[in-house]
Design a protein around this motif. Structure first.
Motif, PDB file in Angstrom:
ATOM      1  N   VAL A   1      21.019  -1.046  -5.957  1.00 40.70           N
ATOM      2  CA  VAL A   1      20.021  -1.097  -4.887  1.00 40.70           C
ATOM      3  C   VAL A   1      20.668  -0.564  -3.604  1.00 40.70           C
ATOM      4  N   PRO A   2      20.074   0.425  -2.948  1.00 47.57           N
ATOM      5  CA  PRO A   2      20.651   0.906  -1.690  1.00 47.57           C
ATOM      6  C   PRO A   2      20.759  -0.231  -0.666  1.00 47.57           C
ATOM      7  N   THR A   3      21.909  -0.375  -0.066  1.00 53.68           N
ATOM      8  CA  THR A   3      22.110  -1.460   0.900  1.00 53.68           C
ATOM      9  C   THR A   3      21.718  -1.070   2.317  1.00 53.68           C
ATOM     10  N   ARG A   4      21.664   0.213   2.598  1.00 56.06           N
ATOM     11  CA  ARG A   4      21.250   0.666   3.926  1.00 56.06           C
ATOM     12  C   ARG A   4      20.530   2.005   3.795  1.00 56.06           C
ATOM     13  N   GLY A   5      19.546   2.215   4.672  1.00 55.18           N
ATOM     14  CA  GLY A   5      18.812   3.472   4.689  1.00 55.18           C
ATOM     15  C   GLY A   5      18.977   4.156   6.027  1.00 55.18           C
ATOM     16  N   SER A   6      18.007   4.985   6.377  1.00 52.67           N
ATOM     17  CA  SER A   6      18.086   5.770   7.610  1.00 52.67           C
ATOM     18  C   SER A   6      17.642   4.977   8.838  1.00 52.67           C
ATOM     19  N   GLY A   7      16.950   3.853   8.606  1.00 50.38           N
ATOM     20  CA  GLY A   7      16.382   3.119   9.729  1.00 50.38           C
ATOM     21  C   GLY A   7      15.037   3.651  10.171  1.00 50.38           C
ATOM     22  N   GLN A   8      14.604   4.740   9.565  1.00 50.50           N
ATOM     23  CA  GLN A   8      13.286   5.318   9.844  1.00 50.50           C
ATOM     24  C   GLN A   8      12.356   5.027   8.668  1.00 50.50           C
ATOM     25  N   PHE A   9      11.050   5.022   8.953  1.00 48.53           N
ATOM     26  CA  PHE A   9      10.089   4.588   7.939  1.00 48.53           C
ATOM     27  C   PHE A   9       9.023   5.643   7.680  1.00 48.53           C
ATOM     28  N   ALA A  10       8.621   5.715   6.393  1.00 55.84           N
ATOM     29  CA  ALA A  10       7.491   6.549   5.988  1.00 55.84           C
ATOM     30  C   ALA A  10       6.289   5.632   5.792  1.00 55.84           C
ATOM     31  N   TYR A  11       5.152   5.998   6.368  1.00 55.88           N
ATOM     32  CA  TYR A  11       3.960   5.163   6.317  1.00 55.88           C
ATOM     33  C   TYR A  11       3.008   5.654   5.224  1.00 55.88           C
ATOM     34  N   ALA A  12       2.399   4.702   4.551  1.00 57.16           N
ATOM     35  CA  ALA A  12       1.416   5.045   3.530  1.00 57.16           C
ATOM     36  C   ALA A  12       0.144   5.545   4.204  1.00 57.16           C
ATOM     37  N   ALA A  13      -0.391   6.621   3.677  1.00 50.49           N
ATOM     38  CA  ALA A  13      -1.599   7.213   4.259  1.00 50.49           C
ATOM     39  C   ALA A  13      -2.851   6.545   3.693  1.00 50.49           C
ATOM     40  N   GLY A  14      -3.965   6.798   4.377  1.00 54.85           N
ATOM     41  CA  GLY A  14      -5.250   6.360   3.858  1.00 54.85           C
ATOM     42  C   GLY A  14      -5.676   5.003   4.368  1.00 54.85           C
ATOM     43  N   ARG A  15      -6.987   4.814   4.367  1.00 47.44           N
ATOM     44  CA  ARG A  15      -7.592   3.555   4.791  1.00 47.44           C
ATOM     45  C   ARG A  15      -8.299   2.929   3.602  1.00 47.44           C
ATOM     46  N   GLY A  16      -8.062   1.652   3.401  1.00 42.08           N
ATOM     47  CA  GLY A  16      -8.667   0.948   2.293  1.00 42.08           C
ATOM     48  C   GLY A  16      -9.903   0.168   2.719  1.00 42.08           C
ATOM     49  N   PRO A  17     -10.595  -0.446   1.783  1.00 44.64           N
ATOM     50  CA  PRO A  17     -11.783  -1.230   2.108  1.00 44.64           C
ATOM     51  C   PRO A  17     -11.424  -2.547   2.790  1.00 44.64           C
ATOM     52  N   VAL A  18     -12.377  -3.115   3.472  1.00 45.09           N
ATOM     53  CA  VAL A  18     -12.204  -4.444   4.043  1.00 45.09           C
ATOM     54  C   VAL A  18     -12.351  -5.457   2.906  1.00 45.09           C
ATOM     55  N   VAL A  19     -11.351  -6.339   2.779  1.00 47.23           N
ATOM     56  CA  VAL A  19     -11.404  -7.373   1.740  1.00 47.23           C
ATOM     57  C   VAL A  19     -11.627  -8.724   2.407  1.00 47.23           C
ATOM     58  N   GLY A  20     -12.425  -9.549   1.732  1.00 42.57           N
ATOM     59  CA  GLY A  20     -12.812 -10.826   2.308  1.00 42.57           C
ATOM     60  C   GLY A  20     -14.251 -10.755   2.800  1.00 42.57           C
ATOM     61  N   SER A  21     -14.986 -11.835   2.639  1.00 43.77           N
ATOM     62  CA  SER A  21     -16.406 -11.835   2.970  1.00 43.77           C
ATOM     63  C   SER A  21     -16.689 -12.220   4.416  1.00 43.77           C
ATOM     64  N   LYS A  22     -15.801 -12.975   5.021  1.00 48.32           N
ATOM     65  CA  LYS A  22     -16.030 -13.399   6.411  1.00 48.32           C
ATOM     66  C   LYS A  22     -14.697 -13.800   7.034  1.00 48.32           C
ATOM     67  N   GLY A  23     -14.727 -14.022   8.337  1.00 45.43           N
ATOM     68  CA  GLY A  23     -13.521 -14.377   9.059  1.00 45.43           C
ATOM     69  C   GLY A  23     -13.045 -13.252   9.940  1.00 45.43           C
ATOM     70  N   GLN A  24     -12.008 -13.510  10.671  1.00 47.72           N
ATOM     71  CA  GLN A  24     -11.458 -12.527  11.606  1.00 47.72           C
ATOM     72  C   GLN A  24     -10.844 -11.357  10.831  1.00 47.72           C
ATOM     73  N   LEU A  25     -11.111 -10.147  11.297  1.00 46.21           N
ATOM     74  CA  LEU A  25     -10.581  -8.940  10.648  1.00 46.21           C
ATOM     75  C   LEU A  25      -9.218  -8.612  11.235  1.00 46.21           C
ATOM     76  N   ARG A  26      -8.231  -8.451  10.329  1.00 45.54           N
ATOM     77  CA  ARG A  26      -6.883  -8.010  10.726  1.00 45.54           C
ATOM     78  C   ARG A  26      -6.554  -6.744   9.938  1.00 45.54           C
ATOM     79  N   ARG A  27      -6.162  -5.723  10.673  1.00 45.19           N
ATOM     80  CA  ARG A  27      -5.799  -4.452  10.034  1.00 45.19           C
ATOM     81  C   ARG A  27      -4.274  -4.350   9.954  1.00 45.19           C
ATOM     82  N   PHE A  28      -3.802  -3.760   8.836  1.00 43.51           N
ATOM     83  CA  PHE A  28      -2.350  -3.657   8.652  1.00 43.51           C
ATOM     84  C   PHE A  28      -1.958  -2.285   8.118  1.00 43.51           C
ATOM     85  N   ARG A  29      -0.763  -1.880   8.458  1.00 43.57           N
ATOM     86  CA  ARG A  29      -0.162  -0.657   7.926  1.00 43.57           C
ATOM     87  C   ARG A  29       0.928  -1.041   6.928  1.00 43.57           C
ATOM     88  N   VAL A  30       1.371  -0.073   6.146  1.00 47.33           N
ATOM     89  CA  VAL A  30       2.430  -0.298   5.152  1.00 47.33           C
ATOM     90  C   VAL A  30       3.465   0.807   5.321  1.00 47.33           C
TER      91      VAL A  30
END
Length: 291
Positions: A97-126
């Motif tokens: 397992v690599p113990t250290r990387g570059s310290g920079q991050f690649a982000y996953a593209a695309g937007r997914g559906p809203v999950v959950g029927s009710k409550g406060q909406l929180r958006r997240f990146r990966v």
């Protein structure tokens, strides 16, 4: 006048030498006959006539007999399929397992559906650290699938969640980082994740759920010891760190031998419970005493 029959001359006995010669011939013939009879008698005594034995009837088969051995009592019937050993669960991934990387991050593209029927909406990146040898899209897929499960945080009606792209505004980001990078990020957020001198656990900093690559690939001792698959540990660690971001704190085991609430520090100890990866169980929130 009838002629008288003339009488045949009288037979005369052989004279001198002829008479002895005929006598010796007759005697010799008798000796030969007697010898032959004696030899036949001896042959009969030595080789009695065989007793006739009735012939044995041999059955005629229309086809040759089968050479297959008879089935044993322990062998399965011909129609039964052989039993198959189930595959062993994957507890850890092989390889370094690599113990250290570059310290920079690649982000996953695309937007997914809203999950959950009710409550406060929180958006997240990966995001995935470059040099970790992990794929951002694959990691994002596992994060989205876990948080979109009704057993996760959206099942209680308090929260709705949506994955967005790296350039989109978001409330928090789920990071996958090498242990050295995770250690620095967590320490900057106020949490020391070192165990035995090296960054071991994952953590949450403000707006960041940081998952240690070592744990993502190698799981944790309580799970490996209990032979719980790595896939379940991954669900646990996502739910646990996102749970911190949603305002939940560490908890204890509510009942010995029962399922562990997701806010138990299961990476370090199960506290007498057994491993469980979700905030909800049978449609209800699973919680334990506050620590």
């Amino acid at each position: 006048m009838i002629d008288e029959a003339v009488a045949p001359p009288a037979l005369r006995p052989p004279s001198g030498p002829d008479r002895w010669r005929k006598w010796w011939l007759a005697a010799f013939a008798l000796i030969i006959v007697a010898g032959a009879g004696f030899a036949v008698g001896r042959r009969i005594e030595q080789d009695p006539a065989p007793v006739a034995v009735p012939p044995i009837a041999v059955p005629v088969m229309s086809s040759p007999p089968s050479l297959s051995p008879p089935p044993s009592a322990s062998s399965p019937p011909p129609s039964a399929s052989p039993s198959r050993t189930p595959p062993k669960p994957v507890l850890q991934l092989p390889g370094a397992v690599p113990t250290r990387g570059s310290g920079q991050f690649a982000y996953a593209a695309g937007r997914g559906p809203v999950v959950g029927s009710k409550g406060q909406l929180r958006r997240f990146r990966v995001a995935v650290e470059k040099g970790s040898n992990e794929d951002a899209a694959d990691f994002a897929g596992q994060v989205a699938a876990t948080l979109g499960d009704p057993r996760s945080w959206t099942g209680g009606g308090q929260w709705r969640l949506q994955k967005v792209g790296g350039a989109d505004p978001a409330d928090f980001t789920v990071y996958l980082a090498t242990r050295e990078t995770a250690g620095r990020m967590c320490l900057m957020g106020g949490t020391n994740i070192r165990v035995g001198g090296r960054p071991y656990t994952s953590c949450r900093a403000t707006g960041k759920a940081i998952i240690n690559l070592d744990r993502w690939r190698l799981s944790a001792t309580p799970y490996v010891t209990a032979k719980v698959p790595l896939s379940i540990y991954r669900q646990y660690v996502i739910n646990h760190e996102v749970g911190h971001e949603l305002g939940h704190h560490h908890q204890g085991c509510p009942r010995a031998g029962g399922p562990a609430p997701v806010m138990v520090q299961q990476t370090l100890t199960l506290r007498g419970c057994h491993a469980y990866a979700w905030p909800r169980l049978k449609g209800k929130a699973l919680t334990g005493p506050s620590l």
